[in-house]
Design a protein around this motif. Structure first.
Motif, PDB file in Angstrom:
ATOM      1  N   HIS A 165       0.686  -1.232  -0.039  1.00 47.73           N
ATOM      2  CA  HIS A 165      -0.115  -0.040   0.035  1.00 47.73           C
ATOM      3  C   HIS A 165       0.706   1.164  -0.026  1.00 47.73           C
ATOM      4  O   HIS A 165       0.666   2.326  -0.702  1.00 47.73           O
ATOM      5  CB  HIS A 165      -0.969   0.070   1.344  1.00 47.73           C
ATOM      6  N   ARG A 208       0.822   3.980  -2.993  1.00 45.75           N
ATOM      7  CA  ARG A 208      -0.010   5.418  -2.661  1.00 45.75           C
ATOM      8  C   ARG A 208       0.877   6.405  -2.839  1.00 45.75           C
ATOM      9  O   ARG A 208       0.617   7.405  -3.500  1.00 45.75           O
ATOM     10  CB  ARG A 208      -0.503   5.161  -1.106  1.00 45.75           C
ATOM     11  N   GLN A 247     -16.251   1.821   7.340  1.00 49.96           N
ATOM     12  CA  GLN A 247     -14.929   0.997   6.846  1.00 49.96           C
ATOM     13  C   GLN A 247     -15.109  -0.242   7.218  1.00 49.96           C
ATOM     14  O   GLN A 247     -15.248  -0.315   8.743  1.00 49.96           O
ATOM     15  CB  GLN A 247     -13.907   1.947   6.963  1.00 49.96           C
ATOM     16  N   ARG A 289     -12.312  -3.607   8.232  1.00 47.43           N
ATOM     17  CA  ARG A 289     -11.015  -4.139   8.726  1.00 47.43           C
ATOM     18  C   ARG A 289     -11.230  -5.666   9.125  1.00 47.43           C
ATOM     19  O   ARG A 289     -12.075  -6.122   9.615  1.00 47.43           O
ATOM     20  CB  ARG A 289     -10.576  -3.234   9.422  1.00 47.43           C
ATOM     21  N   HIS A 305      -4.931   5.128   4.887  1.00 48.73           N
ATOM     22  CA  HIS A 305      -5.884   4.879   3.815  1.00 48.73           C
ATOM     23  C   HIS A 305      -6.958   6.057   3.613  1.00 48.73           C
ATOM     24  O   HIS A 305      -7.927   6.236   2.935  1.00 48.73           O
ATOM     25  CB  HIS A 305      -6.756   3.774   3.965  1.00 48.73           C
ATOM     26  N   CYS A 319      -8.867   9.308   2.386  1.00 52.72           N
ATOM     27  CA  CYS A 319      -9.286   9.476   1.127  1.00 52.72           C
ATOM     28  C   CYS A 319      -8.300  10.342   0.389  1.00 52.72           C
ATOM     29  O   CYS A 319      -8.025  11.598   0.541  1.00 52.72           O
ATOM     30  CB  CYS A 319     -10.677  10.060   1.012  1.00 52.72           C
ATOM     31  N   THR A 349     -13.339  16.455  -3.794  1.00 54.17           N
ATOM     32  CA  THR A 349     -14.469  16.158  -3.335  1.00 54.17           C
ATOM     33  C   THR A 349     -14.787  17.486  -3.027  1.00 54.17           C
ATOM     34  O   THR A 349     -15.978  17.986  -3.132  1.00 54.17           O
ATOM     35  CB  THR A 349     -14.579  15.047  -2.268  1.00 54.17           C
TER      36      THR A 349
HETATM   37  C1  HEM Z   1     -18.007  12.343  -1.097  1.00 48.08           C
HETATM   38  C2  HEM Z   1     -16.965  11.791  -1.724  1.00 48.08           C
HETATM   39  C3  HEM Z   1     -16.155  10.619  -1.283  1.00 48.08           C
HETATM   40  C4  HEM Z   1     -16.284   9.990   0.273  1.00 48.08           C
HETATM   41  C5  HEM Z   1     -17.112  10.164   1.205  1.00 48.08           C
HETATM   42  C6  HEM Z   1     -14.932   9.286   0.146  1.00 48.08           C
HETATM   43  C7  HEM Z   1     -14.666   8.472   1.198  1.00 48.08           C
HETATM   44  C8  HEM Z   1     -13.207   7.659   1.445  1.00 48.08           C
HETATM   45  C9  HEM Z   1     -13.225   6.883   2.323  1.00 48.08           C
HETATM   46  C10 HEM Z   1     -13.738   6.743   3.668  1.00 48.08           C
HETATM   47  C11 HEM Z   1     -11.769   6.185   2.187  1.00 48.08           C
HETATM   48  C12 HEM Z   1     -11.082   5.393   3.139  1.00 48.08           C
HETATM   49  C13 HEM Z   1     -11.233   4.050   3.014  1.00 48.08           C
HETATM   50  C14 HEM Z   1     -10.717   3.151   4.141  1.00 48.08           C
HETATM   51  O1  HEM Z   1     -10.068   3.520   5.235  1.00 48.08           O
HETATM   52  O2  HEM Z   1     -10.893   1.783   3.993  1.00 48.08           O
HETATM   53  C15 HEM Z   1     -11.624   6.510   0.808  1.00 48.08           C
HETATM   54  C16 HEM Z   1     -10.528   6.172   0.080  1.00 48.08           C
HETATM   55  C17 HEM Z   1     -10.166   6.629  -1.232  1.00 48.08           C
HETATM   56  N1  HEM Z   1     -10.465   7.615  -1.911  1.00 48.08           N
HETATM   57 FE1  HEM Z   1     -12.434   8.584  -1.567  1.00 48.08          FE
HETATM   58  N2  HEM Z   1     -14.147   9.379  -1.108  1.00 48.08           N
HETATM   59  C18 HEM Z   1     -14.667  10.267  -1.981  1.00 48.08           C
HETATM   60  C19 HEM Z   1     -14.272  10.365  -3.254  1.00 48.08           C
HETATM   61  C20 HEM Z   1     -13.271  10.268  -3.654  1.00 48.08           C
HETATM   62  C21 HEM Z   1     -12.961  10.771  -5.053  1.00 48.08           C
HETATM   63  C22 HEM Z   1     -13.538  11.556  -5.766  1.00 48.08           C
HETATM   64  C23 HEM Z   1     -11.862  10.018  -5.453  1.00 48.08           C
HETATM   65  C24 HEM Z   1     -10.917   9.927  -6.683  1.00 48.08           C
HETATM   66  C25 HEM Z   1     -11.241  10.701  -7.715  1.00 48.08           C
HETATM   67  C26 HEM Z   1     -11.361   9.195  -4.381  1.00 48.08           C
HETATM   68  C27 HEM Z   1     -10.289   8.264  -4.215  1.00 48.08           C
HETATM   69  C28 HEM Z   1     -10.028   7.483  -2.978  1.00 48.08           C
HETATM   70  C29 HEM Z   1      -8.891   6.696  -3.133  1.00 48.08           C
HETATM   71  C30 HEM Z   1      -7.714   6.572  -4.093  1.00 48.08           C
HETATM   72  C31 HEM Z   1      -8.748   6.095  -1.849  1.00 48.08           C
HETATM   73  C32 HEM Z   1      -7.764   4.922  -1.304  1.00 48.08           C
HETATM   74  C33 HEM Z   1      -6.900   5.582  -0.447  1.00 48.08           C
HETATM   75  C34 HEM Z   1      -5.956   4.501  -0.013  1.00 48.08           C
HETATM   76  O3  HEM Z   1      -6.482   3.326   0.363  1.00 48.08           O
HETATM   77  O4  HEM Z   1      -4.797   4.825   0.420  1.00 48.08           O
HETATM   78  N3  HEM Z   1     -12.489   9.376  -3.289  1.00 48.08           N
HETATM   79  N4  HEM Z   1     -12.375   7.574   0.399  1.00 48.08           N
END
Ligand code: HEM
Length: 366
Positions: free
Chosen positions: A83, A87, A251, A253, A311, A313, A319
């Protein structure tokens, strides 16, 4: 004495339709519960934070997935060191300059959609669904006149037989290859293996399209419902909306070893649901008015709607930009917008996400 507080089964849609009363009772009486054998649910802010910050104890590996080939795991389903490596390579694509450069695209697309609204429109079909698709296409450097496929691709590819077995996978893969070969994403895709890049693009659609549709719908509902249909103070209002109505409710785990979580013994291999939707309303963290929409409260970005820890976002800045600009444009173009008489909230989203399925509105024609 055994607690009689109703449990929260995250897979039960009747619990997630309006999860908040049940979650409040659990926060008070049973902060770690076990609604299914081998599955624990944590609901307090401090416990949710502790879990998300500790990838050694709480693995993300194969998160939310029953079967998946190792090399097809999404970024969110990896643990260190895989990861950390991936990342680090991908993060520059989400940098401040990249996101800021998208503001004119968001503004223009939002204006086009807002100007097209007709009396009796459903704001979800006409605005909150198409806008995130258009922005994701721009972010990925792909020109798509109508990116309607993204919504299907976000939900269609289950892992039952492996995502690539789905009949629509080839169409998605053709799209993904255009993005991989294109100029966007700050050139980062060229630095990872082609298969990894395709997997990542699929995850971007899953993470970036439905969540935003739901978040935009939740925001419009809050602004209208709280009599806050004005451009002033929007950044704080956006944070309050994300805190009170996070589109991603929880989420998942998996425990990597035996341990104790807030006094409850946990065995290696057991699953954990960290309910950020509950943490975000925990009075211990947010005070006695935690359930109230109060833009301007201190530390507005401390909520967990975007997760926390390694992890957290990557798309949070994109957003926030989209939510703020979309609301600004909608308010400017439709100052008299209101919900259609008799509107009742009907929930959209899979079992882990929540937002309005439809937003019938009354618009004023120029
Ligand atoms: C309201 C919109 C969004 C919400 C509520 C949201 C929420 C989240 C959350 C809660 C995680 C963490 C998941 C975990 O801990 O298992 C996450 C990870 C991630 N999100 Fe978002 N997200 C949003 C929009 C976006 C957008 C627009 C993108 C990209 C275009 C994005 C890309 C990612 C990526 C790449 C991760 C993974 C990060 C990692 O695992 O290192 N997200 N998101």
């Amino acid at each position: 004495m055994t607690s009689t507080v109703p449990l929260f089964n995250p897979l039960d849609l009747s619990h997630t339709d309006d999860p908040y009363p049940r979650l409040a009772a659990l926060r008070r009486e049973l902060p770690v519960s076990t609604p299914l054998p081998g599955w624990h649910v944590v609901v307090r802010d401090a416990d949710v934070r502790a879990v998300l910050a500790d990838p050694e104890m709480w693995s993300s590996r194969r998160n939310n997935t029953s079967v998946a080939e190792e090399r097809h795991l999404a970024l969110s389903q990896l643990d260190p060191p895989d990861h950390t490596r991936l990342r680090r390579l991908l993060s520059p694509a989400f940098g401040r300059r990249v996101v800021e450069a998208l503001e004119p695209v968001v503004r223009e697309q939002a204006a086009v959609l807002a100007d097209r609204l007709e009396p009796g429109a459903d704001l979800v079909t006409a605005f909150t669904a198409p806008l995130p698709r258009a922005v994701l296409a721009a972010f990925c450097g792909v020109r798509d006149a109508d990116a309607a496929d993204y919504d299907r691709w976000a939900g269609a590819f289950t892992d039952l037989l492996g995502q690539r077995a789905h009949p629509e996978w080839p169409a998605f893969e053709r799209w993904a290859r255009r993005a991989v070969d294109g100029p966007a994403l700050a050139g980062v895709l060229g630095q990872v293996d082609r298969e990894e890049a395709v997997t990542f693009l699929h995850f971007l659609i899953v993470a970036g399209v439905p969540n935003l549709r739901l978040a935009l719908g939740n925001l419009v509902l809050r602004l209208l419902g709280e009599d806050h249909w004005r451009a002033e103070g929007l950044p704080d209002a956006v944070e309050e909306s994300l805190r009170l109505d996070p589109p991603a409710l929880w989420q998942m785990r998996t425990a990597t070893r035996d341990g104790v979580l807030a006094g409850t013994p946990v065995r290696a291999g057991q699953r954990l649901i960290a309910v950020v939707a509950s943490a975000n309303r925990d009075p211990e963290r947010w005070g006695e008015d935690a359930d109230a929409f109060r833009p301007g409260r201190p530390g507005p970005r401390a909520h967990l709607a975007f997760g926390k820890g390694p992890h957290a976002c990557l798309g949070a800045a994109l957003t926030r930009l989209q939510l703020r600009v979309a609301a600004e444009v909608l308010i400017e173009r439709q100052p008299g917008l209101r919900l259609a008489p008799g509107f009742r909230f009907r929930r959209a989203g899979d079992f882990m996400s929540r937002g309005p399925a439809a937003l019938p509105v009354h618009v004023e024609l120029p």
